[in-house]
Design a protein around this motif. Structure first.
Motif, PDB file in Angstrom:
ATOM      1  N   TYR A 437       0.830  -1.214   0.000  1.00 50.39           N
ATOM      2  CA  TYR A 437       0.000   0.000   0.000  1.00 50.39           C
ATOM      3  C   TYR A 437       0.862   1.261   0.000  1.00 50.39           C
ATOM      4  N   GLY A 438       1.987   1.212   0.678  1.00 43.27           N
ATOM      5  CA  GLY A 438       2.889   2.358   0.707  1.00 43.27           C
ATOM      6  C   GLY A 438       3.414   2.710  -0.670  1.00 43.27           C
ATOM      7  N   TYR A 439       3.738   1.674  -1.456  1.00 44.04           N
ATOM      8  CA  TYR A 439       4.203   1.931  -2.819  1.00 44.04           C
ATOM      9  C   TYR A 439       3.126   2.620  -3.654  1.00 44.04           C
ATOM     10  N   TRP A 440       1.878   2.189  -3.491  1.00 43.40           N
ATOM     11  CA  TRP A 440       0.797   2.775  -4.287  1.00 43.40           C
ATOM     12  C   TRP A 440       0.477   4.208  -3.866  1.00 43.40           C
ATOM     13  N   VAL A 441       0.613   4.516  -2.594  1.00 41.84           N
ATOM     14  CA  VAL A 441       0.448   5.913  -2.159  1.00 41.84           C
ATOM     15  C   VAL A 441       1.553   6.774  -2.758  1.00 41.84           C
ATOM     16  N   GLY A 442       2.774   6.250  -2.776  1.00 41.44           N
ATOM     17  CA  GLY A 442       3.883   6.986  -3.377  1.00 41.44           C
ATOM     18  C   GLY A 442       3.652   7.255  -4.856  1.00 41.44           C
ATOM     19  N   MET A 443       3.106   6.261  -5.592  1.00 37.12           N
ATOM     20  CA  MET A 443       2.809   6.463  -7.013  1.00 37.12           C
ATOM     21  C   MET A 443       1.779   7.571  -7.201  1.00 37.12           C
ATOM     22  N   THR A 444       0.791   7.611  -6.316  1.00 35.65           N
ATOM     23  CA  THR A 444      -0.248   8.644  -6.407  1.00 35.65           C
ATOM     24  C   THR A 444       0.348  10.036  -6.238  1.00 35.65           C
ATOM     25  N   VAL A 445       1.221  10.183  -5.257  1.00 36.16           N
ATOM     26  CA  VAL A 445       1.867  11.479  -5.022  1.00 36.16           C
ATOM     27  C   VAL A 445       2.730  11.864  -6.222  1.00 36.16           C
ATOM     28  N   GLY A 446       3.501  10.920  -6.753  1.00 35.61           N
ATOM     29  CA  GLY A 446       4.371  11.215  -7.886  1.00 35.61           C
ATOM     30  C   GLY A 446       3.596  11.663  -9.109  1.00 35.61           C
ATOM     31  N   LEU A 447       2.497  10.992  -9.419  1.00 33.45           N
ATOM     32  CA  LEU A 447       1.692  11.363 -10.579  1.00 33.45           C
ATOM     33  C   LEU A 447       1.056  12.740 -10.406  1.00 33.45           C
ATOM     34  N   THR A 448       0.658  13.051  -9.195  1.00 38.88           N
ATOM     35  CA  THR A 448       0.047  14.355  -8.942  1.00 38.88           C
ATOM     36  C   THR A 448       1.057  15.481  -9.102  1.00 38.88           C
ATOM     37  N   VAL A 449       2.248  15.301  -8.578  1.00 39.82           N
ATOM     38  CA  VAL A 449       3.305  16.307  -8.741  1.00 39.82           C
ATOM     39  C   VAL A 449       3.624  16.496 -10.225  1.00 39.82           C
ATOM     40  N   ALA A 450       3.692  15.398 -10.982  1.00 41.46           N
ATOM     41  CA  ALA A 450       3.970  15.486 -12.418  1.00 41.46           C
ATOM     42  C   ALA A 450       2.895  16.285 -13.139  1.00 41.46           C
TER      43      ALA A 450
END
Length: 480
Positions: A437-450
């Protein structure tokens, strides 16, 4: 708003739709092949499904580096097409053919040698690592054909002719699906056929995960030759005269094309590896976690095909209009694309909310895998808007040939932000490790910043392009 402007908008929407639908259909067809293979192998064994998942995690980065680079070629060809410069199309295509020949051999050799080493780095269990290696080695047989096919599709897309995308990917489904089933289970499945088949076909052994790779390699070669024949014979390519005679390598132009195209490949790679690296990092967590991550990623990727396909269509039109010296129409196309990306994201989330459980159930009968996949799908719904926006805006920036900044933004957002946060949450969490779940939260943050950074860059790029156009217009008026 004037009626003429309304008509112009409707005409533009229809033009984008005609380009998008074949691309979308082709992408769905490609995803269907992948999803069907995952489903078939999942019903064969969880170990083989996990082996394909880990194998895909190693295969996909190299594939996407190549495919993303070819998307840069689409933008170049579309610009020449808009400017009515068939000789430049022919010249640049031959330079990319030479690049493809060298790159194809290099990538094949690199991945062949690196696969066991990568499996060891990510501590995949021995049985999982062995099955994954066999799957990749089988795929590599088809890599040169896949690269040739992608090159020809980029050429066709740049010519504003996207229909071959759909035609040849439907052909790929027709070939790959029964072939994959045969190679996974072996020739014994032919016993149920109502007609006779040669005895040698009945003697085909069951290959499991490796069978998926064998079927894919055969399919790649068949559709590459079919696409090659299409470009030779179809009238739409006649003016370019691509196959009339080879053009020798022109090193200055090759260097320029690499500077244009490779940053886009790196951008696509940066995003994709945010997902595929998680599959590798999940390997020590067990086959069920890897399988759940993979089938959820496949479902989210299936939904992503719509904004991605639309983004490619917008890129093609923006490049074409800029070749035609119509920056105002390019700007209107870009803004319309962003608005439609938001609408697409909302529709995708509604679809996942209603049908997500049923779709995930197609890929596995393991209750624990299905439950974990459902939880990951809910996290995936959170980044649909960010993902749709960043895909569309990065495609538009390609249309403006603003490629290098896209690479910088994506690498920064996905790796320096998304992956770092994901690893921290997965390993440590807030009060306890969050695991996958931690990896998927990190992906969400990365996509939003992009999405945020790409939006800011796109506003600057469009404004700069319009200022340049008005300056040129003013200079021409003064000269008169």
């Amino acid at each position: 708003m004037s009626s003429s402007h309304e008509l112009s908008r409707r005409s533009l929407i229809w033009s984008l739709t005609r380009l998008t639908l074949p691309i979308w259909g082709a992408e769905i067809a490609q995803m269907a092949i992948s999803l069907i293979s995952i489903s078939m192998i999942g019903h064969y064994s969880t170990l083989d499904q996990a082996a394909v998942s880990v194998g895909v995690a190693l295969w996909v980065p190299m594939f996407l580096l190549i495919a993303g680079s070819f998307s840069g070629l689409t933008s170049v060809i579309a610009h020449h097409f808009g400017a009515r410069q068939p000789d430049k199309i022919r010249h640049d295509m031959w330079q990319m053919i030479w690049i493809t020949l060298v790159l194809g051999g290099s990538v094949t050799l690199l991945l062949w040698c690196a696969t066991p080493w990568l499996m060891a780095i990510f501590h995949a269990p021995p049985a999982l690592a062995e099955a994954g290696e066999h799957y990749i080695y089988a795929l590599l047989i088809g890599l040169p054909a896949l690269m040739g096919y992608l090159l020809l599709l980029s050429y066709s897309n740049g010519m504003n002719h996207t229909r071959p995308n759909l035609i040849f990917n439907i052909m790929a489904i027709i070939i790959d699906v029964p072939l994959t089933y045969l190679m996974i289970h072996g020739g014994t499945v032919l016993d149920a056929l109502p007609f006779a088949v040669p005895q040698w076909a009945h003697n085909i052994p069951a290959h499991g995960a490796q069978g998926c790779g064998i079927a894919s390699a055969i399919t790649y070669w068949l559709i590459m030759f079919a696409m090659l024949l299409y470009t030779v014979r179809h009238r739409i390519y006649r003016e370019v005269r691509l196959w009339q005679r080879p053009i020798a390598p022109h090193w200055a132009r090759i260097s320029e094309l690499l500077r244009t195209c490779l940053p886009l490949g790196v951008s696509v790679l940066a995003e994709a590896t945010l997902f595929t690296m998680v599959a590798l990092l999940c390997a020590p967590l067990g086959a069920q976690v890897v399988a759940a991550h993979e089938i959820t990623t496949q479902l989210i990727a299936l939904m992503f095909m719509t904004p991605m396909s639309f983004g490619i269509a917008v890129m093609i039109k923006v490049s074409t209009y800029r070749g035609l010296q119509q920056p105002q129409l390019a700007r209107r196309t870009a803004l319309l694309g962003i608005a439609m990306a938001v609408a697409i994201a909302v529709i995708n989330d509604l679809f996942l909310l209603i049908f997500g459980r049923q779709l995930l159930g197609i890929f596995t009968t393991d209750i624990e895998v299905l439950t974990l996949a459902l939880h990951l799908m809910l996290l995936g719904m959170l980044f649909q808007l960010s993902d749709a926006l960043q895909a569309t805006m990065s495609a538009i920036l390609r249309g403006y040939k603003d490629n290098r900044i896209v690479m910088y933004i994506t690498v920064l957002s996905y790796w320096a932000v998304g992956m770092v946060i994901g690893i921290a949450l997965a390993k440590h969490g807030i009060s306890a490790p969050w695991g996958v779940y931690g990896y998927w939260v990190g992906m969400t943050v990365g996509l939003t910043v992009a999405a945020v950074l790409l939006g800011l860059r796109l506003r600057h790029t469009i404004r700069k392009d319009m200022q340049h156009y008005h300056a040129q217009e003013g200079a021409q008026t003064s000269a008169l």
